[in-house]
Design a protein around this motif. Sequence first.
Motif, PDB file in Angstrom:
ATOM      1  N   ASP A   1     -10.431 -25.491 -61.809  1.00  0.00           N
ATOM      2  CA  ASP A   1      -9.106 -25.320 -62.217  1.00  0.00           C
ATOM      3  C   ASP A   1      -8.381 -24.343 -61.272  1.00  0.00           C
ATOM      4  O   ASP A   1      -8.401 -23.113 -61.250  1.00  0.00           O
ATOM      5  CB  ASP A   1      -9.323 -24.319 -63.501  1.00  0.00           C
ATOM      6  CG  ASP A   1      -8.000 -24.430 -64.326  1.00  0.00           C
ATOM      7  OD1 ASP A   1      -6.964 -25.068 -63.666  1.00  0.00           O
ATOM      8  OD2 ASP A   1      -7.761 -23.448 -65.195  1.00  0.00           O
ATOM      9  N   ILE A   2      -7.653 -25.043 -60.371  1.00  0.00           N
ATOM     10  CA  ILE A   2      -6.809 -24.466 -59.418  1.00  0.00           C
ATOM     11  C   ILE A   2      -5.918 -23.724 -60.154  1.00  0.00           C
ATOM     12  O   ILE A   2      -5.351 -22.596 -59.548  1.00  0.00           O
ATOM     13  CB  ILE A   2      -6.101 -25.627 -58.450  1.00  0.00           C
ATOM     14  CG1 ILE A   2      -5.467 -24.886 -57.234  1.00  0.00           C
ATOM     15  CG2 ILE A   2      -4.971 -26.339 -59.485  1.00  0.00           C
ATOM     16  CD1 ILE A   2      -4.882 -25.774 -56.448  1.00  0.00           C
ATOM     17  N   LEU A   3      -5.246 -23.614 -61.168  1.00  0.00           N
ATOM     18  CA  LEU A   3      -4.408 -22.874 -61.943  1.00  0.00           C
ATOM     19  C   LEU A   3      -4.944 -21.574 -62.295  1.00  0.00           C
ATOM     20  O   LEU A   3      -3.950 -20.529 -62.751  1.00  0.00           O
ATOM     21  CB  LEU A   3      -3.591 -23.434 -63.299  1.00  0.00           C
ATOM     22  CG  LEU A   3      -3.079 -24.983 -63.011  1.00  0.00           C
ATOM     23  CD1 LEU A   3      -2.610 -25.404 -64.321  1.00  0.00           C
ATOM     24  CD2 LEU A   3      -1.929 -24.759 -62.120  1.00  0.00           C
ATOM     25  N   SER A   4      -6.235 -21.488 -62.185  1.00  0.00           N
ATOM     26  CA  SER A   4      -6.804 -20.169 -62.292  1.00  0.00           C
ATOM     27  C   SER A   4      -6.562 -19.117 -61.407  1.00  0.00           C
ATOM     28  O   SER A   4      -7.038 -17.853 -61.837  1.00  0.00           O
ATOM     29  CB  SER A   4      -8.423 -19.991 -62.724  1.00  0.00           C
ATOM     30  OG  SER A   4      -9.251 -20.759 -61.719  1.00  0.00           O
ATOM     31  N   LEU A   5      -6.166 -19.430 -60.260  1.00  0.00           N
ATOM     32  CA  LEU A   5      -6.155 -18.489 -59.232  1.00  0.00           C
ATOM     33  C   LEU A   5      -4.939 -17.981 -59.256  1.00  0.00           C
ATOM     34  O   LEU A   5      -3.898 -18.380 -59.720  1.00  0.00           O
ATOM     35  CB  LEU A   5      -6.348 -19.225 -58.049  1.00  0.00           C
ATOM     36  CG  LEU A   5      -7.548 -19.979 -57.639  1.00  0.00           C
ATOM     37  CD1 LEU A   5      -7.688 -20.633 -56.179  1.00  0.00           C
ATOM     38  CD2 LEU A   5      -8.785 -18.903 -57.415  1.00  0.00           C
TER      39      LEU A   5
ATOM     40  N   LEU B   1      -0.577 -30.105 -57.456  1.00  0.00           N
ATOM     41  CA  LEU B   1      -1.245 -28.873 -57.835  1.00  0.00           C
ATOM     42  C   LEU B   1      -1.306 -28.800 -59.382  1.00  0.00           C
ATOM     43  O   LEU B   1      -0.769 -27.955 -59.846  1.00  0.00           O
ATOM     44  CB  LEU B   1      -0.522 -27.769 -57.226  1.00  0.00           C
ATOM     45  CG  LEU B   1      -0.690 -27.817 -55.504  1.00  0.00           C
ATOM     46  CD1 LEU B   1       0.215 -26.727 -55.012  1.00  0.00           C
ATOM     47  CD2 LEU B   1      -1.907 -28.066 -55.010  1.00  0.00           C
ATOM     48  N   SER B   2      -2.041 -29.460 -59.955  1.00  0.00           N
ATOM     49  CA  SER B   2      -2.458 -29.190 -61.302  1.00  0.00           C
ATOM     50  C   SER B   2      -4.007 -29.369 -61.687  1.00  0.00           C
ATOM     51  O   SER B   2      -4.712 -29.497 -60.780  1.00  0.00           O
ATOM     52  CB  SER B   2      -1.710 -30.387 -61.961  1.00  0.00           C
ATOM     53  OG  SER B   2      -2.409 -31.763 -61.717  1.00  0.00           O
ATOM     54  N   ALA B   3      -4.499 -28.954 -62.988  1.00  0.00           N
ATOM     55  CA  ALA B   3      -5.663 -28.822 -63.296  1.00  0.00           C
ATOM     56  C   ALA B   3      -6.494 -30.122 -62.843  1.00  0.00           C
ATOM     57  O   ALA B   3      -5.968 -31.436 -63.336  1.00  0.00           O
ATOM     58  CB  ALA B   3      -5.962 -28.329 -64.643  1.00  0.00           C
ATOM     59  N   LEU B   4      -7.535 -30.288 -62.152  1.00  0.00           N
ATOM     60  CA  LEU B   4      -8.413 -31.603 -61.975  1.00  0.00           C
ATOM     61  C   LEU B   4      -9.003 -31.760 -63.435  1.00  0.00           C
ATOM     62  O   LEU B   4      -9.411 -31.214 -64.051  1.00  0.00           O
ATOM     63  CB  LEU B   4      -9.388 -31.338 -60.845  1.00  0.00           C
ATOM     64  CG  LEU B   4      -8.794 -31.014 -59.385  1.00  0.00           C
ATOM     65  CD1 LEU B   4     -10.104 -30.935 -58.523  1.00  0.00           C
ATOM     66  CD2 LEU B   4      -7.979 -32.020 -59.192  1.00  0.00           C
ATOM     67  N   LYS B   5      -9.062 -33.304 -63.624  1.00  0.00           N
ATOM     68  CA  LYS B   5      -9.626 -33.739 -64.883  1.00  0.00           C
ATOM     69  C   LYS B   5     -11.067 -34.020 -64.530  1.00  0.00           C
ATOM     70  O   LYS B   5     -11.521 -34.416 -63.378  1.00  0.00           O
ATOM     71  CB  LYS B   5      -8.822 -34.997 -65.209  1.00  0.00           C
ATOM     72  CG  LYS B   5      -7.352 -34.613 -65.817  1.00  0.00           C
ATOM     73  CD  LYS B   5      -7.274 -33.677 -66.692  1.00  0.00           C
ATOM     74  CE  LYS B   5      -5.708 -33.659 -67.181  1.00  0.00           C
ATOM     75  NZ  LYS B   5      -4.955 -33.008 -66.158  1.00  0.00           N
TER      76      LYS B   5
END
Length: 911
Positions: free
Chosen positions: A706-710, A729-733
């Motif tokens: 989850d890139i948004l967690s950084l 740049l969004s969360a990968l599924k």
Amino acid sequence: MNTEIPYSGHAVTPDDYTCPDGQLALSLNLIHEDGHLKPIPQPAPVLTLTADERLLFIHHVAGKENPVIILSRPSLSGEPDAIHWIEMTTDLDDTSAAKFISHIHDIVNITAIGNTLIFATEHGLRYLIWRDNDYTPLDSKPPFIPIAFGLKQIRSSTYNDIQDEIAFPDELGGSAAQRFEKEDIIRAYTELSNAVHGLINSHVADNITSKGYFYQPFFIRYAFRLFDGSYSWHSAPVLMLPTVTPPIVKITDKSGGKAKITLDMNHFQLNYHILDHPTIADWKELIAGVDVFVSAPVYTYDQSRDIEFPVSKAYSLMLKSLVNYYGWKGRPGISGSSDTDPEASISVFTGHYAAYNSDNYIDHCEQVYVNQNYSDEIINIPLHPRFHDNIRSTSNFYKIASLDFDDLATMDEMKPLPLTESDLSSLVAREPLTDDYRSHCPLVAESLFAFNSRLNLAGISLSPAEPLPLRSCVQFANAAEGNAPATVKVWSRIDGVRCYAVNSDNSFANGLSDPATEFPRYIFYPDASAYKMEFAFSSGKTVRINLTPHDFLNGAYYYNSTFLADTTPENAAPETTDGDPDVSLPSKIYTSEAGNPFLFPATGINTVGSGKVMALSSAARALSQGQFGQFPLYAFTSEGVWALEVGSTGAYVARQPITRDVCVNPAAITQIDSAVLFPTSRGIMTLSGADAQCITVPVNTDTPFDILSLPAISQISDLMKFPTVRSPLSALKPFTDFLADCGMIYDYPGQRIIIYSRHCDYDYAYIYSLRSHQWGIMDSDLSYSVNSYPEALAVDRHGHLVDFSRKFDIQPSQLLITRPLKLDAPDVLKTVDTVIQRGMFPRGSVSSVLYGSRDLSRWHLITSSTGHTLRGFSGTPYRYFRIALISDLCGGEFISRASVSFRPRLTDKLR
């Protein structure tokens, strides 16, 4: 302490605690090849489509730069879709130069063989033929041309036509009782038989067959001769009856061991009449003409048997007729008050033809009075005991005439059939006609695949063939009653499923002269699974008949062996329901002849397993479009994947299952040089030979990073440049969700596989390098790909056709985020003081960010820099670190590794 961390590719296995340092949690617009990370360039734009256009295919044709096939969808509902084409050499930003071809509805697949485009639609196959710098649309098969055949008597009378003198032993003189008492009766009749049969054979050879005439029953049929010399769309065999009685040899005088005899033997000219000429001008390139074939004579007499004692001609007809037209000796049909009535008579059917100097093609009968004393005496030629069996089993046909394409025009009257050779004495040495298999049956296919210049169909549904026009199935008859059009319905059982077909054409070709008195004696339907036929005539009369499968032809037939023409058969039992208009054949594969995608012979039909064949592909190295080597061919079924070997004739001769993995998305099956890729529930599999391996293990996870967690990810996003409207740049599924409706593109020059979302549900695509076997992720707004080997073409959601095999100057920003770095001590707290990125890139093109964590869950921003180095910082120690890089690399630039300096936290010293 110093360490070098070489970067590899995007991966999710093993877990973050045990993964090797250098694996990437995100490699956006970067791919690991040749030992370092390269930028993934944007594909070059090729063509811009409007909102209502869809690119279907790039057709490579000789002498022309890739005609582009475009589907133009109507702006108003209810209007049909239109197919256009445009040259690649024109102004590709202006599709107004596209040329209209035709309307083709509900397209589900498309492929090409040579200059022929083949469309699979929900309603059947459709074709586009490239010729004269344009496309000509064709249906799945040409219109059937109904041709009627009739026999014309050559002379007004054949009685006394041939006279001769033969040996007639004295032992055969006297009354019948006396003759039976002679001991040498067998020898005498043998001599007489040899003499009579010799006379008949000599007359037939000299005056009939050598001059192109007919004298015995036979069958005739015709077929379209295609451009490659093959035959298809055969007519039904038509039973021709010039006579149904043996030759009549009359004795005029016998004495002194000799007898004068005359031979009564009709012979006939074969005429034809093209009843209707549908529009087939567009088929001229494929159809060379129509060839006509006949069977060998079906003999009414047995040449191997000795003749019998002479009797009157009337008795011969009554006792030895093949048909007993009205019966005899008390059987129904005799005229008069009783058998003893002097006027009692029978009418014996002798043949169907047009008499000399007459244009009426009718039944001919001979009236015989039962109790009249006939003075004439004939030699009784023995009937053929298997005549009716031979009628039922006739299956070999030999070419006698060719009608060129330009000769296929509607005719006003009967004309002599132009024979290729007038001598028919060596008929069986001529070119034979191979039987066809359901060539008239409409085919619907969900999947097309071109292999070895052959068209392969899968996901097949088949409809019964529409009954052929009646007048092309029976001898021509033009009696005064006129024409009675009929609606003809036929029932079949294909693979156990009852189905039906109807021909309700009211034209002259689909009628009979008078169904009440001339119902067909023989009628053939081109499918052996048919079992019943119904005729509903315009007069209100309905006739149902049962059909019998032919022993040697792909068809079923009805045969009235009594030849009664003035009565119709008793109605067969009615059908309670019609059944289905079509039948699904999910496990069948149909393969066409080489270079001829219109013809599907019986030898090219294979059954693969018991499930549904969803798609086909080949793993051989591609040589050109439509030519993919020799074997194997893969069949992707609901039960797994089967490999089919191809024999020297192009037919599949062996098959075996090679994996139980089931393709979950047939649209994503992709052929590469020596393997095939396809998505399954456990990832993307690669097939090479009989080996199946999963290549997506490194990226397949249900819990992606989850890139948004950084922290500060929004600031990173603001620094990056993307050519698409939305940022990737969004969360990968989960990867399996991504595969469910993905598409694949093979970049042949770059040796890369691009896996994208076909419905634009994701702003990113996965990319796999065949050179390094590493994964990456790229910015993507692709909508669908276009099959055009060796180009790697796709259309984005804005209508731009792009080519991945040609690179564009504009490069998107790249983002690299490593998986947790343990620095050789995963459980030790560490302080990093320097991070330097190594590679080949200009100063200022790489920005750096460093994150730290103690639990692999909560991440903290340690430091960042607009350059490729991080120096002069210290602070709280962490067990795990992540490096994030934002770059603007161009072609030829790369990032290879990171140099890291760190200090472990010491536990054995005072603080």
